[in-house]
Design a protein around this motif. Structure first.
Motif, PDB file in Angstrom:
ATOM      1  N   ILE A   1      29.184  12.124  17.358  1.00 16.73           N
ATOM      2  CA  ILE A   1      29.850  11.913  18.636  1.00 16.73           C
ATOM      3  C   ILE A   1      31.342  11.845  18.342  1.00 16.73           C
ATOM      4  CG2 ILE A   1      30.163  10.387  20.619  1.00 16.73           C
ATOM      5  CD1 ILE A   1      27.274   9.437  20.219  1.00 16.73           C
ATOM      6  N   GLU A   2      32.096  12.747  18.955  1.00 21.60           N
ATOM      7  CA  GLU A   2      33.549  12.750  18.763  1.00 21.60           C
ATOM      8  C   GLU A   2      34.224  12.330  20.064  1.00 21.60           C
ATOM      9  OE1 GLU A   2      37.323  15.570  17.410  1.00 21.60           O
ATOM     10  OE2 GLU A   2      35.496  16.521  18.145  1.00 21.60           O
ATOM     11  N   ILE A   3      35.083  11.316  19.975  1.00 24.27           N
ATOM     12  CA  ILE A   3      35.847  10.881  21.147  1.00 24.27           C
ATOM     13  C   ILE A   3      37.247  11.479  21.039  1.00 24.27           C
ATOM     14  CG2 ILE A   3      36.849   8.898  22.352  1.00 24.27           C
ATOM     15  CD1 ILE A   3      34.509   7.218  21.374  1.00 24.27           C
ATOM     16  N   GLY A   4      37.683  12.147  22.096  1.00 21.40           N
ATOM     17  CA  GLY A   4      39.020  12.724  22.126  1.00 21.40           C
ATOM     18  C   GLY A   4      39.196  13.922  21.216  1.00 21.40           C
ATOM     19  N   PRO A   5      38.474  15.032  21.480  1.00 22.22           N
ATOM     20  CA  PRO A   5      38.552  16.199  20.597  1.00 22.22           C
ATOM     21  C   PRO A   5      39.849  16.993  20.692  1.00 22.22           C
ATOM     22  CG  PRO A   5      37.138  16.667  22.472  1.00 22.22           C
ATOM     23  CD  PRO A   5      37.480  15.213  22.550  1.00 22.22           C
ATOM     24  N   GLY A   6      40.671  16.717  21.715  1.00 23.73           N
ATOM     25  CA  GLY A   6      41.925  17.471  21.849  1.00 23.73           C
ATOM     26  C   GLY A   6      41.649  18.944  22.089  1.00 23.73           C
ATOM     27  N   VAL A   7      42.242  19.815  21.244  1.00 21.66           N
ATOM     28  CA  VAL A   7      42.000  21.257  21.393  1.00 21.66           C
ATOM     29  C   VAL A   7      40.900  21.743  20.450  1.00 21.66           C
ATOM     30  CG1 VAL A   7      44.282  21.835  22.311  1.00 21.66           C
ATOM     31  CG2 VAL A   7      43.919  21.808  19.820  1.00 21.66           C
TER      32      VAL A   7
ATOM     33  N   LYS B   1      24.777  18.635  12.122  1.00 24.02           N
ATOM     34  CA  LYS B   1      23.688  19.265  12.869  1.00 24.02           C
ATOM     35  C   LYS B   1      24.139  19.581  14.296  1.00 24.02           C
ATOM     36  CE  LYS B   1      20.228  16.804  14.637  1.00 24.02           C
ATOM     37  NZ  LYS B   1      19.005  15.981  14.762  1.00 24.02           N
ATOM     38  N   LYS B   2      24.869  18.622  14.888  1.00 23.90           N
ATOM     39  CA  LYS B   2      25.277  18.769  16.289  1.00 23.90           C
ATOM     40  C   LYS B   2      26.491  17.880  16.541  1.00 23.90           C
ATOM     41  CE  LYS B   2      23.207  18.058  20.898  1.00 23.90           C
ATOM     42  NZ  LYS B   2      21.991  17.551  21.558  1.00 23.90           N
ATOM     43  N   VAL B   3      27.391  18.329  17.398  1.00 26.88           N
ATOM     44  CA  VAL B   3      28.556  17.528  17.787  1.00 26.88           C
ATOM     45  C   VAL B   3      28.602  17.414  19.308  1.00 26.88           C
ATOM     46  CG1 VAL B   3      31.074  17.314  17.776  1.00 26.88           C
ATOM     47  CG2 VAL B   3      29.902  18.230  15.751  1.00 26.88           C
ATOM     48  N   MET B   4      28.636  16.180  19.772  1.00 30.25           N
ATOM     49  CA  MET B   4      28.821  15.891  21.191  1.00 30.25           C
ATOM     50  C   MET B   4      30.233  15.336  21.356  1.00 30.25           C
ATOM     51  SD  MET B   4      27.410  15.619  24.292  1.00 30.25           S
ATOM     52  CE  MET B   4      25.633  15.385  24.214  1.00 30.25           C
ATOM     53  N   ALA B   5      31.114  16.077  22.001  1.00 27.59           N
ATOM     54  CA  ALA B   5      32.499  15.650  22.180  1.00 27.59           C
ATOM     55  C   ALA B   5      32.688  15.042  23.565  1.00 27.59           C
ATOM     56  CB  ALA B   5      33.447  16.826  21.982  1.00 27.59           C
ATOM     57  N   ILE B   6      33.435  13.945  23.615  1.00 27.44           N
ATOM     58  CA  ILE B   6      33.731  13.274  24.887  1.00 27.44           C
ATOM     59  C   ILE B   6      35.230  13.385  25.134  1.00 27.44           C
ATOM     60  CG2 ILE B   6      33.614  11.104  26.174  1.00 27.44           C
ATOM     61  CD1 ILE B   6      31.400  10.227  24.177  1.00 27.44           C
ATOM     62  N   GLU B   7      35.614  14.103  26.175  1.00 28.62           N
ATOM     63  CA  GLU B   7      37.034  14.331  26.469  1.00 28.62           C
ATOM     64  C   GLU B   7      37.345  13.922  27.899  1.00 28.62           C
ATOM     65  OE1 GLU B   7      40.627  14.633  26.585  1.00 28.62           O
ATOM     66  OE2 GLU B   7      39.865  15.266  24.621  1.00 28.62           O
ATOM     67  N   LEU B   8      38.368  13.089  28.041  1.00 28.92           N
ATOM     68  CA  LEU B   8      38.753  12.590  29.363  1.00 28.92           C
ATOM     69  C   LEU B   8      39.589  13.594  30.148  1.00 28.92           C
ATOM     70  CD1 LEU B   8      39.090  10.278  31.447  1.00 28.92           C
ATOM     71  CD2 LEU B   8      40.933   9.382  30.027  1.00 28.92           C
TER      72      LEU B   8
ATOM     73  N   ASN C   1      25.821  24.476  18.271  1.00 26.00           N
ATOM     74  CA  ASN C   1      25.571  23.032  18.080  1.00 26.00           C
ATOM     75  C   ASN C   1      26.659  22.161  18.721  1.00 26.00           C
ATOM     76  OD1 ASN C   1      27.379  24.033  16.147  1.00 26.00           O
ATOM     77  ND2 ASN C   1      26.812  22.517  14.589  1.00 26.00           N
ATOM     78  N   PHE C   2      27.439  22.741  19.648  1.00 28.39           N
ATOM     79  CA  PHE C   2      28.512  22.008  20.325  1.00 28.39           C
ATOM     80  C   PHE C   2      28.134  21.675  21.764  1.00 28.39           C
ATOM     81  CE2 PHE C   2      32.458  22.344  23.007  1.00 28.39           C
ATOM     82  CZ  PHE C   2      33.003  21.131  22.618  1.00 28.39           C
ATOM     83  N   GLN C   3      28.380  20.412  22.136  1.00 24.99           N
ATOM     84  CA  GLN C   3      28.228  19.991  23.538  1.00 24.99           C
ATOM     85  C   GLN C   3      29.442  19.180  23.946  1.00 24.99           C
ATOM     86  OE1 GLN C   3      23.899  18.493  23.274  1.00 24.99           O
ATOM     87  NE2 GLN C   3      24.118  19.144  25.389  1.00 24.99           N
ATOM     88  N   LEU C   4      29.747  19.213  25.231  1.00 23.96           N
ATOM     89  CA  LEU C   4      30.968  18.578  25.719  1.00 23.96           C
ATOM     90  C   LEU C   4      30.686  17.758  26.966  1.00 23.96           C
ATOM     91  CD1 LEU C   4      34.122  18.375  25.578  1.00 23.96           C
ATOM     92  CD2 LEU C   4      34.191  20.470  26.953  1.00 23.96           C
ATOM     93  N   ILE C   5      31.269  16.556  26.998  1.00 23.97           N
ATOM     94  CA  ILE C   5      31.182  15.692  28.184  1.00 23.97           C
ATOM     95  C   ILE C   5      32.600  15.395  28.643  1.00 23.97           C
ATOM     96  CG2 ILE C   5      30.467  13.436  29.071  1.00 23.97           C
ATOM     97  CD1 ILE C   5      28.387  13.308  26.868  1.00 23.97           C
TER      98      ILE C   5
ATOM     99  N   ASN D   1      23.858   5.055  24.646  1.00 27.82           N
ATOM    100  CA  ASN D   1      22.403   5.134  24.408  1.00 27.82           C
ATOM    101  C   ASN D   1      21.815   6.397  25.046  1.00 27.82           C
ATOM    102  OD1 ASN D   1      21.922   2.888  22.803  1.00 27.82           O
ATOM    103  ND2 ASN D   1      21.819   1.508  24.561  1.00 27.82           N
ATOM    104  N   GLU D   2      22.359   6.755  26.198  1.00 28.40           N
ATOM    105  CA  GLU D   2      21.921   7.963  26.896  1.00 28.40           C
ATOM    106  C   GLU D   2      22.245   9.213  26.062  1.00 28.40           C
ATOM    107  OE1 GLU D   2      23.421   9.545  30.964  1.00 28.40           O
ATOM    108  OE2 GLU D   2      22.340   7.679  31.387  1.00 28.40           O
ATOM    109  N   ILE D   3      23.424   9.219  25.447  1.00 32.06           N
ATOM    110  CA  ILE D   3      23.858  10.354  24.615  1.00 32.06           C
ATOM    111  C   ILE D   3      23.038  10.430  23.336  1.00 32.06           C
ATOM    112  CG2 ILE D   3      25.770  11.300  23.249  1.00 32.06           C
ATOM    113  CD1 ILE D   3      27.690  10.074  25.286  1.00 32.06           C
ATOM    114  N   ILE D   4      22.832   9.280  22.719  1.00 36.74           N
ATOM    115  CA  ILE D   4      22.152   9.238  21.417  1.00 36.74           C
ATOM    116  C   ILE D   4      20.679   9.616  21.536  1.00 36.74           C
ATOM    117  CG2 ILE D   4      21.408   7.683  19.560  1.00 36.74           C
ATOM    118  CD1 ILE D   4      24.120   6.150  20.087  1.00 36.74           C
ATOM    119  N   GLY D   5      20.030   9.113  22.580  1.00 37.77           N
ATOM    120  CA  GLY D   5      18.606   9.428  22.792  1.00 37.77           C
ATOM    121  C   GLY D   5      17.764   9.109  21.574  1.00 37.77           C
ATOM    122  N   GLU D   6      17.041  10.095  21.070  1.00 37.91           N
ATOM    123  CA  GLU D   6      16.137   9.893  19.924  1.00 37.91           C
ATOM    124  C   GLU D   6      16.779  10.246  18.580  1.00 37.91           C
ATOM    125  OE1 GLU D   6      13.057   8.501  20.365  1.00 37.91           O
ATOM    126  OE2 GLU D   6      13.816   8.306  22.423  1.00 37.91           O
TER     127      GLU D   6
END
Length: 278
Positions: free
Chosen positions: A48-54, A66-73, A90-94, A104-109
């Motif tokens: 989980i990456e907070i603030g991925p910028g560019v 394996k996978k990166v979930m980025a959270i960008e405001l 393997n990239f997802q963005l919120i 917990n919702e992001i992490i899941g299993e």
């Protein structure tokens, strides 16, 4: 990775920095490498990456994890990230505020969860507090923060840096300093030095206390007014004077001491003695 890839992406999209969001993007490829290596990321990890910028650090994470979930405001960065990282399955963005996200919702299993972030300075302490107090199943948090905050996190008793933040982090984590980072490693340049630290979540808290809420209440009260003696600081919690005197005696702690002199073990002992008498 090209040395100026961050600058090139910023120029390519004519991106304008938003001062209120504390945006400082990394332009030093060696620092990116050191963050990924320092976080000890492997292909089993869900990041989980907070603030991925560019997305320059994100790209390096995607290659290793394996996978990166980025959270960008900042919604202005969303199309840039989607375009620059479109080749990575393997990239997802919120597009959300990390302080309002249900992790917990992001992490899941997912089993091997690590957080990586170049945190805006203004939000550092609230994010750390949310992540640690939320009892999410992170293995580690590898974060770039203001050097001064990093020193507070790692501080020992009897130092001016030692405080409630030190005890919060040290209660839950082992701390490893990865490296210092100069202002010239960012665009725009911040006015202060930064530091990359890794917080490894402990299986059990550093001290076992009978009432965790009371423990942190005592810690916060002890540092709210640093120059006060422990006796005066803890009276503000509304604890009966006789009870407080007895608890300090049983914990073998001099009431004239200041909170900044107590170790985490002493805070734990005092908390348990007060808890027993309440």
């Amino acid at each position: 990775m090209e040395k100026n890839s961050t600058k090139e992406i910023v120029n390519k999209y004519n991106f304008k920095f938003t001062k209120s969001l504390g945006q400082n993007f990394l332009i030093d490829s060696q620092v990116l490498t050191d963050i990924v290596e320092g976080a000890e990321i492997n292909n089993n990890d869900f990041i989980i990456e907070i603030g991925p910028g560019v997305g320059t650090l994100t790209k390096e994470l995607l290659k290793a994890a394996k996978k990166v979930m980025a959270i960008e405001l900042d919604s202005d960065l969303v199309p840039i990230l989607k375009e620059e990282l479109k080749d990575y399955e393997n990239f997802q963005l919120i597009n959300k505020d990390a302080l309002k996200v249900d992790f917990n919702e992001i992490i899941g299993e997912e089993q091997s969860v690590k957080l990586v972030a170049n945190l805006p300075y203004y939000v550092t302490t609230p994010i750390i507090a949310k992540l640690l107090n939320g009892h999410y199943k992170f293995k580690s948090l590898t974060i770039m923060i203001q050097k001064e905050v990093g020193e507070r996190i790692a501080a020992k008793p009897n130092t001016k840096e030692y405080g409630a933040l030190s005890l919060l982090v040290q209660y839950y984590c082992d701390i490893k300093i990865i490296r210092k980072v100069s202002p010239s490693s960012f665009m725009p340049k911040p006015r202060v030095e930064s530091i990359v630290i890794r917080l490894d979540r402990l299986d059990e808290p550093k001290v076992k206390v009978k009432n965790q809420e009371l423990f942190f209440k005592i810690v916060r009260a002890s540092f709210n007014m640093r120059r006060k003696t422990l006796w005066n600081a803890l009276k503000s919690l509304g604890i009966n004077k006789d009870l407080l005197e007895k608890a300090l005696g049983e914990a073998e702690i001099d009431p004239k001491r200041r909170g900044e002199t107590l170790s985490i073990d002493e805070f734990g002992r005092l908390s348990d003695c007060i808890n027993e008498l309440l």
